[in-house]
Design a protein around this motif. Structure first.
Motif, mmCIF file in Angstrom:
data_model
loop_
_atom_site.group_PDB
_atom_site.id
_atom_site.type_symbol
_atom_site.label_atom_id
_atom_site.label_comp_id
_atom_site.label_asym_id
_atom_site.label_seq_id
_atom_site.Cartn_x
_atom_site.Cartn_y
_atom_site.Cartn_z
ATOM 1 N N TYR A 1 0.833 -1.202 0.000
ATOM 2 C CA TYR A 1 0.000 0.000 0.000
ATOM 3 C C TYR A 1 0.872 1.257 0.000
ATOM 4 N N ILE A 2 1.906 1.258 0.837
ATOM 5 C CA ILE A 2 2.792 2.420 0.909
ATOM 6 C C ILE A 2 3.504 2.637 -0.422
ATOM 7 N N MET A 3 4.034 1.559 -1.006
ATOM 8 C CA MET A 3 4.764 1.703 -2.263
ATOM 9 C C MET A 3 3.854 2.145 -3.398
ATOM 10 N N LYS A 4 2.593 1.725 -3.384
ATOM 11 C CA LYS A 4 1.659 2.175 -4.414
ATOM 12 C C LYS A 4 1.352 3.658 -4.245
ATOM 13 N N GLU A 5 1.201 4.094 -2.991
ATOM 14 C CA GLU A 5 0.957 5.521 -2.741
ATOM 15 C C GLU A 5 2.139 6.365 -3.201
ATOM 16 N N LEU A 6 3.337 5.890 -2.911
ATOM 17 C CA LEU A 6 4.530 6.618 -3.332
ATOM 18 C C LEU A 6 4.643 6.650 -4.851
ATOM 19 N N LYS A 7 4.311 5.545 -5.494
ATOM 20 C CA LYS A 7 4.363 5.487 -6.947
ATOM 21 C C LYS A 7 3.351 6.443 -7.561
ATOM 22 N N ASP A 8 2.140 6.461 -6.994
ATOM 23 C CA ASP A 8 1.090 7.332 -7.522
ATOM 24 C C ASP A 8 1.440 8.809 -7.351
ATOM 25 N N ILE B 1 12.193 2.018 7.615
ATOM 26 C CA ILE B 1 11.176 1.599 6.653
ATOM 27 C C ILE B 1 11.646 1.893 5.239
ATOM 28 N N ARG B 2 12.297 3.051 5.031
ATOM 29 C CA ARG B 2 12.814 3.374 3.709
ATOM 30 C C ARG B 2 13.836 2.336 3.256
ATOM 31 N N THR B 3 14.693 1.918 4.191
ATOM 32 C CA THR B 3 15.699 0.907 3.863
ATOM 33 C C THR B 3 15.043 -0.414 3.493
ATOM 34 N N MET B 4 14.011 -0.780 4.234
ATOM 35 C CA MET B 4 13.305 -2.031 3.960
ATOM 36 C C MET B 4 12.621 -1.982 2.587
ATOM 37 N N LEU B 5 11.971 -0.884 2.287
ATOM 38 C CA LEU B 5 11.256 -0.767 1.025
ATOM 39 C C LEU B 5 12.210 -0.696 -0.170
ATOM 40 N N LYS C 1 9.872 -5.606 -8.340
ATOM 41 C CA LYS C 1 8.790 -5.129 -9.192
ATOM 42 C C LYS C 1 8.218 -6.300 -9.975
ATOM 43 N N CYS C 2 6.910 -6.405 -9.978
ATOM 44 C CA CYS C 2 6.232 -7.506 -10.655
ATOM 45 C C CYS C 2 6.452 -7.411 -12.154
ATOM 46 N N ALA C 3 6.828 -8.527 -12.772
ATOM 47 C CA ALA C 3 7.092 -8.551 -14.206
ATOM 48 C C ALA C 3 5.827 -8.431 -15.034
ATOM 49 N N VAL C 4 4.655 -8.656 -14.424
ATOM 50 C CA VAL C 4 3.389 -8.600 -15.159
ATOM 51 C C VAL C 4 2.689 -7.260 -14.991
ATOM 52 N N CYS C 5 2.404 -6.874 -13.741
ATOM 53 C CA CYS C 5 1.634 -5.645 -13.522
ATOM 54 C C CYS C 5 2.500 -4.424 -13.243
ATOM 55 N N GLY C 6 3.775 -4.639 -12.895
ATOM 56 C CA GLY C 6 4.671 -3.523 -12.646
ATOM 57 C C GLY C 6 4.611 -2.961 -11.246
ATOM 58 N N ASP C 7 3.729 -3.474 -10.400
ATOM 59 C CA ASP C 7 3.638 -2.991 -9.026
ATOM 60 C C ASP C 7 4.786 -3.540 -8.186
ATOM 61 N N SER C 8 5.133 -2.811 -7.133
ATOM 62 C CA SER C 8 6.215 -3.230 -6.245
ATOM 63 C C SER C 8 5.676 -4.111 -5.128
ATOM 64 N N PHE C 9 6.504 -5.043 -4.681
ATOM 65 C CA PHE C 9 6.138 -5.886 -3.544
ATOM 66 C C PHE C 9 7.377 -6.144 -2.713
ATOM 67 N N ARG D 1 15.245 -15.343 -14.721
ATOM 68 C CA ARG D 1 14.313 -15.234 -13.605
ATOM 69 C C ARG D 1 13.340 -14.071 -13.808
ATOM 70 N N ALA D 2 12.094 -14.270 -13.409
ATOM 71 C CA ALA D 2 11.091 -13.211 -13.385
ATOM 72 C C ALA D 2 10.334 -13.321 -12.074
ATOM 73 N N LEU D 3 10.051 -12.188 -11.433
ATOM 74 C CA LEU D 3 9.364 -12.173 -10.146
ATOM 75 C C LEU D 3 7.960 -11.612 -10.310
ATOM 76 N N LEU D 4 6.974 -12.331 -9.793
ATOM 77 C CA LEU D 4 5.581 -11.912 -9.865
ATOM 78 C C LEU D 4 5.057 -11.626 -8.468
ATOM 79 N N CYS D 5 4.142 -10.675 -8.366
ATOM 80 C CA CYS D 5 3.676 -10.234 -7.045
ATOM 81 C C CYS D 5 2.557 -11.106 -6.489
ATOM 82 N N SER D 6 1.897 -11.896 -7.351
ATOM 83 C CA SER D 6 0.742 -12.664 -6.861
ATOM 84 C C SER D 6 0.367 -13.757 -7.850
ATOM 85 N N TYR D 7 -0.439 -14.676 -7.390
ATOM 86 C CA TYR D 7 -0.962 -15.701 -8.285
ATOM 87 C C TYR D 7 -1.991 -15.099 -9.246
#
Length: 362
Positions: A255-262, A294-298, A303-311, A340-346
């Motif tokens: 949620y935080i990363m999406k807010e920052l992206k937006d 928190i900044r260090t953790m984030l 980044k999801c290879a399909v939707c582009g959102d961060s996780f 390798r490709a990383l996806l955020c969800s099923y």
């Protein structure tokens, strides 16, 4: 014989001296009087120890002690402050004392091939000018994190060892152009390798690799050698996975990363240095500045290879098969390379239209 040659050399004050293939068991102490020489060739002898008089060779730039019987990385060498190239291949060196790597401020080339080294000391980072480092055919199991501080390193050879991995911080080797890691036991290359933006040549043949890092295609590779690895094969099997349940920590982070992206925030691991008025920042962008942990953790997010959102955590590891010639523009290899490709969800995994495959292990 060697003493006679040295006496003659003292008269002529040469810049180079060659004493190769002389069956020398030791270096004559008179060598210290030749403080004029810039190159000293002593390979293919039976030298077991270096005399302290070697320290007097203040102008020495090239020293070749290859194929001798040295059993230590002599601390005497650190006093050769003008040394640029050092050959110690084909000896019996099994250990490098941490204090022995001080003083090599001009060293650009070091060859330790064919010794008995089991590890490199953290002080390897003291080689601040090193460009070419070769440790082929030793007994190394791992490399210290400090190795990644060699920001001037352009070519690294570590073939024929027992390495199972590379440090995660390998991306700090910003000058690296050639990487030779064939005939090891490496199971996985770190994602940080994608940050080595000058990397043109990679040889990882005869290891235990199954897949390559996500950013392989972003590297300016000209040659890649990966034969004799158990690489993943493209054998599609239909599979639909049920939606997962995310942890509260993961949900909050997303949620935080999406807010920052937006709000057009592109970097949350450090304060913005732009001229933008902080009063115009979003509430989330202002708040995150006060929580460095928190900044260090984030900053470690993917980044999801399909939707582009961060996780935050690697949720689903997939593979994409890229064509070595068409996609990577390589001429040294043909066929498909598993990347390798990383996806955020099923949900993204089950989405139609992408060419990412789940990884199935036997």
């Amino acid at each position: 014989m060697a003493d006679t040659l040295l006496i003659r050399a003292l008269k002529s004050q040469p810049k180079q001296l060659t004493l190769c293939n002389k069956n020398l068991v030791k270096i004559p102490r008179a060598i210290g009087k030749l403080d004029c020489i810039c190159q000293l060739q002593l390979k293919n002898n039976k030298i077991k120890k270096l005399p302290k008089e070697l320290c007097h060779l203040f102008q020495l730039q090239v020293l070749n002690l290859g194929n001798n019987d040295l059993d230590e990385f002599s601390p005497i060498l650190q006093h050769l402050h003008s040394l640029e190239k050092l050959h110690l291949f084909g000896n019996n060196i099994s250990h490098i004392d941490s204090s022995s790597l001080n003083g090599f401020r001009s060293l650009t080339f070091l060859n330790l091939n064919g010794n008995k080294l089991k590890q490199l000391p953290p002080e390897i980072c003291n080689l601040i000018s090193i460009e070419h480092l070769s440790i082929d055919n030793n007994e190394l199991i791992e490399l210290p994190i400090e190795f990644c501080a060699l920001t001037t390193l352009e070519e690294f050879h570590a073939a024929g060892n027992k390495l199972t991995s590379l440090p995660l911080e390998v991306g700090y080797l910003v000058s690296l152009e050639k990487l030779h890691l064939q005939r090891n036991r490496i199971r996985e290359l770190p994602e940080g390798l994608g940050k080595c933006y000058n990397l043109r040549y990679v040889d990882v043949a005869a290891n235990e690799l199954r897949i390559f890092p996500t950013e392989l295609s972003s590297l300016p590779l000209k040659e890649l050698y990966c034969e004799e690895n158990p690489l993943l094969q493209n054998m599609p099997v239909h599979s639909v996975q049920e939606e997962e349940v995310l942890s509260l920590k993961e949900l909050s982070a997303r949620y935080i990363m999406k807010e920052l992206k937006d709000s057009d925030e592109v970097s949350w691991d450090e304060d913005s240095s732009s001229d933008e008025d902080p009063e115009e920042w979003s509430y989330m962008r202002k708040a995150i500045r006060h929580y460095p942990d928190i900044r260090t953790m984030l900053a470690q997010s993917s980044k999801c290879a399909v939707c582009g959102d961060s996780f935050l955590n690697t949720w689903l590891e997939c593979v994409k098969f890229v064509d070595a010639k068409e996609d990577l523009k390589l001429t040294s290899i043909s066929g498909s390379i598993p990347v390798r490709a990383l996806l955020c969800s099923y949900r993204c995994f089950n989405a139609a239209g992408h060419n990412y495959y789940g990884v199935a292990f036997p």
